[in-house]
Enzyme design. Structure first.
Site, PDB file in Angstrom:
ATOM      1  N   GLU A   1      54.625  52.516  99.040  1.00 39.47           N
ATOM      2  CA  GLU A   1      55.195  52.788  97.723  1.00 39.47           C
ATOM      3  C   GLU A   1      56.457  53.620  97.820  1.00 39.47           C
ATOM      4  O   GLU A   1      56.590  54.491  98.693  1.00 39.47           O
ATOM      5  CB  GLU A   1      54.200  53.512  96.799  1.00 39.47           C
ATOM      6  CG  GLU A   1      53.164  52.629  96.149  1.00 39.47           C
ATOM      7  CD  GLU A   1      51.836  52.662  96.862  1.00 39.47           C
ATOM      8  OE1 GLU A   1      50.927  51.919  96.457  1.00 39.47           O
ATOM      9  OE2 GLU A   1      51.709  53.441  97.832  1.00 39.47           O
ATOM     10  N   THR A   2      57.370  53.338  96.908  1.00 38.02           N
ATOM     11  CA  THR A   2      58.583  54.123  96.678  1.00 38.02           C
ATOM     12  C   THR A   2      58.607  54.469  95.201  1.00 38.02           C
ATOM     13  O   THR A   2      58.311  53.617  94.357  1.00 38.02           O
ATOM     14  CB  THR A   2      59.835  53.316  97.053  1.00 38.02           C
ATOM     15  OG1 THR A   2      59.784  52.996  98.453  1.00 38.02           O
ATOM     16  CG2 THR A   2      61.102  54.092  96.755  1.00 38.02           C
TER      17      THR A   2
END
Length: 301
Positions: free
Chosen positions: A45-46
Site C-alpha cells: 500500500e501507498t
C-alpha cells in the site's frame, strides 16, 4: 516537491514489519498520479494525506495498492497516522481521527515501555505524548471499522478458496466472511504450524483470503495469520495486515481467542509482525502496532 515518509508498521524491529509509503500534502495530485505513484513504489500500500472534508476529522487518507484504491486498510492507517503526527500534526480531540472511503476511523496512543527500538537508540515516546519522537517508535491502535459483509461461507466458495492453498475444506475448522473493505474471507485452521506450512498457488487465488491458526498456550503470540490476495491487487501475500487482523478479532476475540492477545504475521516471508488486539467490554476491537519511519525526504510526482 512533496514531503514523503516510508514507515515500517507492526514491528519494533528494524525492517521486519510491513512498509507503507506516505505522501504528505497530496491535495494537488490527480487520481492518475496517485495510482501511478502506487504502482511505482510497488509496496502493498501507498497512502496520500489530504485535507479532510469532515469537520471532526484530522486528515483524509487515500489508500492505493499497485492494482487500485482501497476504502480501508490497517497497516496504512497506523503508518499514516504515525507520519502525520511526526510531521507535526496535532489531533483536534482525544484521538486522532482519520477520514477515509470507509468512514471515520479513530486512533489512540497505546502505552509502551520507554526503551529503544531494537537495533536503534531512539526512545519510545511517553504514552501521553502528542507526537512521536522524530525517527522513534510510536505505538498506535485503530478502532476496527464495521464489517461490510460477514456470515458463513458456502461450500462451493470454500472449495474454491482452499484448493489454491493446497488444503481441503475438511482441513478448515471454521470459515466466515470478514470483509471490512478489502474483501476478506477468513479461514480458521487447527494450528499455527498448518498456517505456516501453506504453499499457495497465488495465480489461482480468486478472493482475498485470511488464514489463522493458534499457537500452543503460553507463548508470546496466540495465533499465526497469513493474508493471501487476489491477483487484481498487484500483490500476492501481504506481510502484516491490520484490516484482516481487525476482522478476525471481531470474529474470534473473546470467544475462540482471549479478549486481548498478540497475533504473529509475516513469519513465512521473513518478517516479524506483531499485531496487538484488545476487545473492550463494549465490543469495540482495537488493533495496535508499533510504527517507525525508515525513509524521510521529498518526492516529485
Amino acid at each position: 516537491m512533496l514531503p514523503f515518509r516510508q514507515v515500517d508498521v507492526f514491528s519494533r524491529e528494524r525492517l521486519l514489519g510491513n512498509p507503507v509509503a506516505v505522501v504528505h500534502e497530496a491535495d494537488g495530485l490527480s487520481d492518475e498520479e496517485l495510482a501511478a505513484f502506487a504502482r511505482w513504489t510497488n509496496l502493498s500500500e501507498t497512502t496520500f494525506l489530504l485535507t479532510p472534508t469532515v469537520p471532526t476529522a484530522d486528515y483524509r487518507l487515500r489508500i492505493f495498492t499497485p492494482g487500485g484504491e482501497l476504502p480501508f486498510a490497517g497497516h496504512p492507517t497506523i503508518g499514516s497516522a504515525h507520519a502525520w503526527l511526526e510531521a507535526g500534526g496535532v489531533p483536534r480531540g482525544e484521538h486522532v481521527v482519520q477520514e477515509c472511503a470507509a468512514g471515520l476511523v479513530p486512533l489512540r496512543r497505546l502505552s509502551s515501555d520507554p526503551a529503544a527500538a531494537p537495533g536503534g537508540t531512539e526512545p519510545v515516546p511517553a504514552p501521553g505524548a502528542t507526537t512521536p519522537v522524530p525517527g522513534g517508535v510510536s505505538r498506535l491502535a485503530f478502532a476496527a471499522p464495521p464489517l461490510l459483509r460477514d456470515g458463513p461461507v458456502d461450500d462451493d466458495l470454500l472449495a474454491r478458496l482452499t484448493a489454491p492453498l493446497g488444503i481441503k475444506p475438511a482441513d478448515v475448522v471454521d470459515a466466515k466472511w470478514c470483509d471490512n473493505g478489502p474483501g476478506w474471507v477468513g479461514l480458521r485452521l487447527a494450528s499455527a504450524r498448518q498456517v505456516l506450512a501453506l504453499a499457495p498457488d497465488f495465480a489461482a487465488i480468486e478472493q482475498d483470503t485470511g488464514v489463522v491458526g493458534p499457537y500452543p498456550e503460553g507463548g508470546e503470540c496466540a495465533v499465526e495469520v497469513r493474508a493471501f490476495c487476489a491477483p487484481h491487487l498487484g500483490i500476492t501475500e501481504d506481510p502484516v495486515t491490520g484490516s484482516l487482523n481487525a476482522s478476525l478479532a471481531q470474529w474470534l476475540a473473546g470467544d475462540v481467542l482471549p479478549s486481548t492477545y498478540i497475533a504473529s504475521q509475516g513469519t513465512a516471508l521473513g518478517r516479524r509482525g506483531r499485531v496487538h488486539i484488545e476487545k473492550t467490554t463494549g465490543g469495540t476491537v482495537w488493533v495496535g502496532g508499533d510504527a517507525h519511519t525508515t525513509i524521510a525526504g521529498t518526492i516529485r510526482i
